[in-house]
Design an enzyme around this catalytic site. Sequence first.
Site, short mmCIF file in Angstrom:
data_model
loop_
_atom_site.label_atom_id
_atom_site.label_comp_id
_atom_site.label_asym_id
_atom_site.label_seq_id
_atom_site.Cartn_x
_atom_site.Cartn_y
_atom_site.Cartn_z
N LEU A 1 -11.18 5.71 -5.09
CA LEU A 1 -11.30 6.59 -3.93
C LEU A 1 -10.37 6.15 -2.81
O LEU A 1 -10.39 5.01 -2.39
CB LEU A 1 -12.76 6.54 -3.46
CG LEU A 1 -13.07 7.30 -2.18
CD1 LEU A 1 -12.90 8.78 -2.39
CD2 LEU A 1 -14.46 6.95 -1.70
N ASP A 2 -9.59 7.06 -2.29
CA ASP A 2 -8.72 6.82 -1.13
C ASP A 2 -7.66 5.75 -1.39
O ASP A 2 -7.06 5.22 -0.46
CB ASP A 2 -9.53 6.39 0.12
CG ASP A 2 -10.59 7.41 0.51
OD1 ASP A 2 -10.45 8.57 0.09
OD2 ASP A 2 -11.52 7.04 1.22
N GLU A 3 -7.42 5.43 -2.65
CA GLU A 3 -6.50 4.34 -2.96
C GLU A 3 -5.23 4.83 -3.67
O GLU A 3 -4.40 4.02 -4.04
CB GLU A 3 -7.19 3.30 -3.86
CG GLU A 3 -8.34 2.57 -3.21
CD GLU A 3 -7.86 1.54 -2.20
OE1 GLU A 3 -6.81 0.93 -2.45
OE2 GLU A 3 -8.54 1.36 -1.18
N GLY B 1 -13.39 5.92 3.09
CA GLY B 1 -14.77 6.32 2.94
C GLY B 1 -15.20 7.39 3.91
O GLY B 1 -14.36 8.14 4.43
N ARG C 1 0.82 -1.21 0.00
CA ARG C 1 0.00 0.00 0.00
C ARG C 1 0.86 1.26 0.00
O ARG C 1 0.37 2.36 -0.25
CB ARG C 1 -0.93 -0.02 1.22
CG ARG C 1 -1.89 1.17 1.31
CD ARG C 1 -2.82 1.21 0.12
NE ARG C 1 -3.62 2.43 0.06
CZ ARG C 1 -3.23 3.54 -0.56
NH1 ARG C 1 -2.06 3.58 -1.17
NH2 ARG C 1 -4.02 4.59 -0.61
#
Lengths: 283, 283, 283, 283
Positions: C227-229, C201, A211
């Site tokens: 999203l958020d990745e 989220g 990540r």
Amino acid sequence: MTNSRHILLMDGPDQRGLIYHVTNILFRQGLNIIRNDEYVSPDGQFFMRTEFESSNPQDLLDGPALLAQLSAGLDPAITLRLNPRKKKNVVLLVTKEHHCLGELLIRYAFDELDADILAVVSNYNHLQPLVSKFGIPFHYISHDHKTREEHEEAILRTLAIYEPEYLVLAKYMRVLTPEFVRHYPNRIINIHHSFLPAFVGASPYRQAYERGVKIIGATAHFVNNDLDEGPIITQDVKEVDHRHTAADMATMGRDVEKLVLSKALKLVFNDRVFIHNNRTVVF
Amino acid sequence: MTNSRHILLMDGPDQRGLIYHVTNILFRQGLNIIRNDEYVSPDGQFFMRTEFESSNPQDLLDGPALLAQLSAGLDPAITLRLNPRKKKNVVLLVTKEHHCLGELLIRYAFDELDADILAVVSNYNHLQPLVSKFGIPFHYISHDHKTREEHEEAILRTLAIYEPEYLVLAKYMRVLTPEFVRHYPNRIINIHHSFLPAFVGASPYRQAYERGVKIIGATAHFVNNDLDEGPIITQDVKEVDHRHTAADMATMGRDVEKLVLSKALKLVFNDRVFIHNNRTVVF
Amino acid sequence: MTNSRHILLMDGPDQRGLIYHVTNILFRQGLNIIRNDEYVSPDGQFFMRTEFESSNPQDLLDGPALLAQLSAGLDPAITLRLNPRKKKNVVLLVTKEHHCLGELLIRYAFDELDADILAVVSNYNHLQPLVSKFGIPFHYISHDHKTREEHEEAILRTLAIYEPEYLVLAKYMRVLTPEFVRHYPNRIINIHHSFLPAFVGASPYRQAYERGVKIIGATAHFVNNDLDEGPIITQDVKEVDHRHTAADMATMGRDVEKLVLSKALKLVFNDRVFIHNNRTVVF
Amino acid sequence: MTNSRHILLMDGPDQRGLIYHVTNILFRQGLNIIRNDEYVSPDGQFFMRTEFESSNPQDLLDGPALLAQLSAGLDPAITLRLNPRKKKNVVLLVTKEHHCLGELLIRYAFDELDADILAVVSNYNHLQPLVSKFGIPFHYISHDHKTREEHEEAILRTLAIYEPEYLVLAKYMRVLTPEFVRHYPNRIINIHHSFLPAFVGASPYRQAYERGVKIIGATAHFVNNDLDEGPIITQDVKEVDHRHTAADMATMGRDVEKLVLSKALKLVFNDRVFIHNNRTVVF
């Protein structure tokens, strides 16, 4: 803590006057409050931890009488505990990694753990030499050729010898079944090698590397039925950067893990941790 | 905090039953304790901060009557304060650097400071444009052609207009004389650009660079007669390495300074800070 | 950085002698390396950032000639960039929260942002008064009565006026579609109010409270389709305890968010960040 | 590190083309740079640490020939070191406290120290039982009935048996004389129980308590003639508050101390630390 120092733990539904109720009784008994922590959760649960002492160190406290006085007229849903056993009895479960175990053994050897380590149980025999240096029983219970249930039953039989108050999973790398956990409700403490809830499950440092996170962490928590989902006791973190491989992160993470576990145990063994709705209140 | 929420501050020589004394009176008045913090220092000083509320939000508290009840029979050396002014009046003193001032102005503009900024006073006019954006009086009081005493008297005259409860030295880079400080006992808050007591005095980042430290910091403290020696409210740090020049450290340090000062002000303005023997008790 | 200071960025498949290749050419040109950072990822990607200067400050660098020399004979998959624009042009997107915006405006006002803020775009008009204090165009583009696509097209039309190199989502609380993001590949920077990948989220502080974490954080990252990745640039954290409500965590989190975003922008705007396989290399 | 992985250390007065000089020679020898760190101090000192490897793992490096090539034509003031001994020989000096010693012994037992502990020397015999668990020679050299000089000579005689490259003062609580230190120039590493330069000298936690600091720390540094004044290798900190007594701070500080010392040793033993003008350059 001297003999004349006492701890009272109290939790249950909040109602007006609870602090007054306790301080009134202690005052009338000539007992002096040294430290008092209380908290009321937004959903109306009251928590209090009171340290107090006799003015005269020779005085013996009549615990049952004091508890009877304190509980008279109180909502029966309120739990009172006076002077929990000062030194907890624990069994450690480990697999192959030594860093958390080594930390706890050294602290134990110098009487800094606030607990007695009755035994170490492992599904491998790698750590037997280290444990034997400290004169503590080591039980090698392999999971080879056993179902998960058979293995856990073998562990439970060994634990039955020691009757520990707490199990400490000091890098025990097998998932425990709900049946096993049920034997030690809120009495199993685990160190998880990630900043939960990030990276639940296996290989968290691999996941962290993939990540590309810039901070890694560790989490000490109680174990309940859902893996990695129990109440968190304490967490800590360390910065990483792109040069760190998953293996580097694992190496760095070990220092965080061992200190986070040590800190959590100190809090639990000093009766500073309440559990409520999958969250902890830590005084 | 709603109208029905109250704060009681109490400090003085410890004696048995102080918590009981207060909780008893609050209980009998139908007042409910929301949060209670207390501490007894090793030298026997008692500190308590109690947040409580009326069960009925319509009830008006008779403050003087409650204070009278609370102080009856108490050691007169114990100080009681009920409901300190919720929003403090402050004047900021600055020199040329904008980072702490900018932080406070933005928070003030969005009502997050728990204080009213009555004015900004500076020995330079560099920051006048920034202050004027926020519609706050700016007083440029140059120290040119003035003795230190004349300069401070000019500042005191200006402060007399505003009667602030607190002075905030938001990077005010001149040393204040004991005569000046005496006008605002325990009411002047400074941000010092080092991890005190390391690097007292001038050019702390230069000193930090020369010493080759690996961590720099900032300290918010009350100002008393001895420069950089007053009671510490809060501190924070940041890692540096050999590549950072003294100038780099100063740049990085600004972020620490502004947050440390903001945090300290929040604590002081919310009546969470007691002073005792050049140390603070922070609830 | 003086006129005679230059930056060379280089990335692509690793091969033997890349550092030698560059240092050789710079040496022969009489150029002196001030700072050189390089990294080779485990999957064989080479990254280098070289700061160098002319020995004679009067010398003008013939950039195109130097680039031609550097790229001669190199694997064409290797990207070379010389002297990216020193001050980036950016547009900020915001919703209602002021803390990140305020931080960036103050830094911009004192020329500390390493970027020019061309305009602020918002789906609400709450922050117009703050932005106008700093003399920057504010575009209120409500999403009321518009489909998501219509709203994004309206924003894109406004952005087209300014042709920004980077979009900064300084607490812009609407999800962007992949179609929108495609216009600014690796050029949109977001501040996410959690320690990603924990609590992706909505309502991350609410989630953090429910989970009972003891540390909260913030993450600055590039925005890609998921999203958020997107690739994480930097993260930071702050300790919390059981007394903090979700609202308290949000308040505390704002200080972390604004500093994390500022730090990320400083790194990106100083050409210190490479992106590779959804991870960043930060020099 | 495999046999084919090599480390080159280089430091001295900066001059144009140093990086090119080295990378050129390595390139022509078919050697591949894995990681390269360099730094030039503001006063013109050049530092470089180069990790490189043969493309063919079977190749044996002719170290002396490579060093001869590298030094040909270089300013003789530039120091070149190739492949410092990978595992350092060290002797630990301790007094009564076990926490740093225990940490190092556990790491050593599992081959994580990057050093061989040849012996432990102490002016007390308290830690003999712990050391003997790990099968390491323990020398009890009491300072009773000895002058400082006699005591140090007795220690030096014992050290002479082992010829260690480094001495590690793992909570050795006696001040060493300049005469002693002169035997191990830049080869003695100490852990100091404060955030230097705050609280030099004795009882730093007592000093920290008295000053009312909100953060405590520890510092690992090289020892030179001036007590607590040698080059700092690394530092770390921990938050405290008014409830912590000096004894509490000492207990908490031990965890910081042992990790700071471990980290410093890892850096030194991996040849990542240069010393220049009482400051360190750490790659």
